[in-house]
Design a protein around this motif. Structure first.
Motif, PDB file in Angstrom:
ATOM      1  N   ARG A 135       0.812  -1.216   0.000  1.00  0.00           N
ATOM      2  CA  ARG A 135       0.000   0.000   0.000  1.00  0.00           C
ATOM      3  C   ARG A 135       0.848   1.270   0.000  1.00  0.00           C
ATOM      4  N   MET A 136       2.118   1.154   0.357  1.00  0.00           N
ATOM      5  CA  MET A 136       2.993   2.319   0.381  1.00  0.00           C
ATOM      6  C   MET A 136       3.538   2.662  -1.011  1.00  0.00           C
ATOM      7  N   GLU A 137       3.385   1.757  -1.950  1.00  0.00           N
ATOM      8  CA  GLU A 137       3.891   1.968  -3.309  1.00  0.00           C
ATOM      9  C   GLU A 137       2.895   2.775  -4.133  1.00  0.00           C
ATOM     10  N   THR A 138       3.403   3.564  -5.057  1.00  0.00           N
ATOM     11  CA  THR A 138       2.524   4.343  -5.929  1.00  0.00           C
ATOM     12  C   THR A 138       2.218   3.612  -7.232  1.00  0.00           C
ATOM     13  N   GLU A 139       3.056   2.640  -7.605  1.00  0.00           N
ATOM     14  CA  GLU A 139       2.823   1.856  -8.820  1.00  0.00           C
ATOM     15  C   GLU A 139       3.122   0.393  -8.547  1.00  0.00           C
ATOM     16  N   VAL A 140       2.398  -0.450  -9.242  1.00  0.00           N
ATOM     17  CA  VAL A 140       2.566  -1.896  -9.126  1.00  0.00           C
ATOM     18  C   VAL A 140       2.936  -2.426 -10.503  1.00  0.00           C
ATOM     19  N   GLN A 141       3.639  -3.545 -10.550  1.00  0.00           N
ATOM     20  CA  GLN A 141       4.025  -4.148 -11.824  1.00  0.00           C
ATOM     21  C   GLN A 141       2.801  -4.363 -12.712  1.00  0.00           C
ATOM     22  N   ASN A 142       2.996  -4.234 -14.020  1.00  0.00           N
ATOM     23  CA  ASN A 142       1.886  -4.331 -14.980  1.00  0.00           C
ATOM     24  C   ASN A 142       1.179  -5.672 -14.989  1.00  0.00           C
ATOM     25  N   ARG A 185       2.075 -20.544 -13.542  1.00  0.00           N
ATOM     26  CA  ARG A 185       1.566 -21.446 -14.581  1.00  0.00           C
ATOM     27  C   ARG A 185       0.540 -22.422 -14.023  1.00  0.00           C
ATOM     28  N   ILE A 186       0.718 -22.802 -12.771  1.00  0.00           N
ATOM     29  CA  ILE A 186      -0.227 -23.721 -12.132  1.00  0.00           C
ATOM     30  C   ILE A 186      -1.493 -22.945 -11.808  1.00  0.00           C
ATOM     31  N   GLU A 187      -2.635 -23.519 -12.156  1.00  0.00           N
ATOM     32  CA  GLU A 187      -3.892 -22.822 -11.944  1.00  0.00           C
ATOM     33  C   GLU A 187      -4.121 -22.550 -10.458  1.00  0.00           C
ATOM     34  N   ASN A 188      -4.606 -21.365 -10.153  1.00  0.00           N
ATOM     35  CA  ASN A 188      -4.904 -20.917  -8.786  1.00  0.00           C
ATOM     36  C   ASN A 188      -3.682 -20.838  -7.878  1.00  0.00           C
ATOM     37  N   GLU A 189      -2.502 -20.682  -8.440  1.00  0.00           N
ATOM     38  CA  GLU A 189      -1.282 -20.478  -7.668  1.00  0.00           C
ATOM     39  C   GLU A 189      -0.748 -19.086  -7.966  1.00  0.00           C
ATOM     40  N   TYR A 190      -0.355 -18.364  -6.924  1.00  0.00           N
ATOM     41  CA  TYR A 190       0.085 -16.983  -7.084  1.00  0.00           C
ATOM     42  C   TYR A 190       1.324 -16.705  -6.245  1.00  0.00           C
ATOM     43  N   LEU A 191       2.111 -15.720  -6.686  1.00  0.00           N
ATOM     44  CA  LEU A 191       3.268 -15.245  -5.931  1.00  0.00           C
ATOM     45  C   LEU A 191       2.952 -13.853  -5.409  1.00  0.00           C
ATOM     46  N   MET A 192       3.176 -13.621  -4.116  1.00  0.00           N
ATOM     47  CA  MET A 192       2.957 -12.289  -3.554  1.00  0.00           C
ATOM     48  C   MET A 192       4.050 -11.347  -4.035  1.00  0.00           C
ATOM     49  N   TRP A 193       3.663 -10.166  -4.468  1.00  0.00           N
ATOM     50  CA  TRP A 193       4.603  -9.151  -4.914  1.00  0.00           C
ATOM     51  C   TRP A 193       5.158  -8.398  -3.713  1.00  0.00           C
ATOM     52  N   ILE A 194       6.492  -8.358  -3.604  1.00  0.00           N
ATOM     53  CA  ILE A 194       7.174  -7.583  -2.571  1.00  0.00           C
ATOM     54  C   ILE A 194       7.852  -6.408  -3.284  1.00  0.00           C
ATOM     55  N   PRO A 195       7.521  -5.167  -2.913  1.00  0.00           N
ATOM     56  CA  PRO A 195       8.180  -4.021  -3.543  1.00  0.00           C
ATOM     57  C   PRO A 195       9.699  -4.099  -3.354  1.00  0.00           C
ATOM     58  N   SER A 196      10.450  -4.020  -4.451  1.00  0.00           N
ATOM     59  CA  SER A 196      11.902  -4.272  -4.415  1.00  0.00           C
ATOM     60  C   SER A 196      12.691  -3.236  -3.625  1.00  0.00           C
ATOM     61  N   LYS A 197      12.212  -2.012  -3.536  1.00  0.00           N
ATOM     62  CA  LYS A 197      12.962  -0.978  -2.820  1.00  0.00           C
ATOM     63  C   LYS A 197      12.448  -0.768  -1.405  1.00  0.00           C
ATOM     64  N   SER A 198      11.721  -1.743  -0.883  1.00  0.00           N
ATOM     65  CA  SER A 198      11.134  -1.610   0.454  1.00  0.00           C
ATOM     66  C   SER A 198      12.041  -2.188   1.528  1.00  0.00           C
ATOM     67  N   LYS A 199      11.808  -1.755   2.735  1.00  0.00           N
ATOM     68  CA  LYS A 199      12.524  -2.298   3.893  1.00  0.00           C
ATOM     69  C   LYS A 199      12.201  -3.789   4.037  1.00  0.00           C
ATOM     70  N   LEU A 200      10.991  -4.183   3.711  1.00  0.00           N
ATOM     71  CA  LEU A 200      10.609  -5.591   3.784  1.00  0.00           C
ATOM     72  C   LEU A 200      11.461  -6.429   2.842  1.00  0.00           C
ATOM     73  N   ILE A 216       6.768 -15.786  -2.749  1.00  0.00           N
ATOM     74  CA  ILE A 216       6.971 -14.352  -2.924  1.00  0.00           C
ATOM     75  C   ILE A 216       7.802 -14.071  -4.164  1.00  0.00           C
ATOM     76  N   ARG A 217       7.707 -12.826  -4.627  1.00  0.00           N
ATOM     77  CA  ARG A 217       8.517 -12.410  -5.778  1.00  0.00           C
ATOM     78  C   ARG A 217       8.937 -10.968  -5.551  1.00  0.00           C
ATOM     79  N   ILE A 218      10.244 -10.743  -5.533  1.00  0.00           N
ATOM     80  CA  ILE A 218      10.797  -9.403  -5.396  1.00  0.00           C
ATOM     81  C   ILE A 218      11.368  -9.035  -6.752  1.00  0.00           C
ATOM     82  N   ILE A 219      10.788  -8.016  -7.372  1.00  0.00           N
ATOM     83  CA  ILE A 219      11.280  -7.596  -8.688  1.00  0.00           C
ATOM     84  C   ILE A 219      11.410  -6.091  -8.721  1.00  0.00           C
ATOM     85  N   ASN A 220      12.215  -5.610  -9.670  1.00  0.00           N
ATOM     86  CA  ASN A 220      12.418  -4.162  -9.826  1.00  0.00           C
ATOM     87  C   ASN A 220      11.188  -3.503 -10.386  1.00  0.00           C
TER      88      ASN A 220
END
Length: 126
Positions: free
Chosen positions: A58-65, A79-94, A122-126
């Motif tokens: 919620r602290m981010e102003t933009e999310v990956q497309n 690729r597996i149905e109903n499986e997801y990776l949580m997005w972690i903002p790459s420049k965050s303290k987390l 989880i997935r941490i990307i730029n």
């Protein structure tokens, strides 16, 4: 969410629906962050981690497309149905704290092994 020619662009709306403030988490370690979330939000286990992720998202102003919202979290579809990776903002303290923990857990053996030590949810990307 805005869709333009089958391309979804996600925009995060800052939310105040958490008792935890971003400022409380900025100078805390991962363990301290989880403790703060458990105490203030009255959640335990994986729900505490998901809440922590949601606060940083919620602290981010933009999310990956290519993200979508799953149970209130921005995620990437796998690729597996109903499986997801949580997005972690790459420049965050987390992200910093998760990468530090993975690096220590990998016994300081380099970035590839450290990245392999991250949770598969989880997935941490730029």
């Amino acid at each position: 969410i805005i869709t333009i020619k089958t391309k979804t662009i996600c925009v995060v709306i800052n939310s105040t629906d958490f008792n935890v403030t971003f400022e409380e988490l900025q100078n805390a370690s991962l363990t301290q962050m989880l403790t703060i979330v458990r105490e203030k939000e009255k959640v335990e286990g994986i729900e505490a981690f998901k809440t922590l992720v949601a606060v940083f998202q919620r602290m981010e102003t933009e999310v990956q497309n290519d993200c979508l919202i799953v149970n209130g979290l921005y995620c990437f579809k796998m690729r597996i149905e109903n499986e997801y990776l949580m997005w972690i903002p790459s420049k965050s303290k987390l992200a910093d704290e998760l990468l530090l923990k993975a690096h220590v857990d990998a016994l300081h053996r380099g970035k590839h092994i450290s990245l392999a030590m991250l949770s598969s949810n989880i997935r941490i990307i730029n």
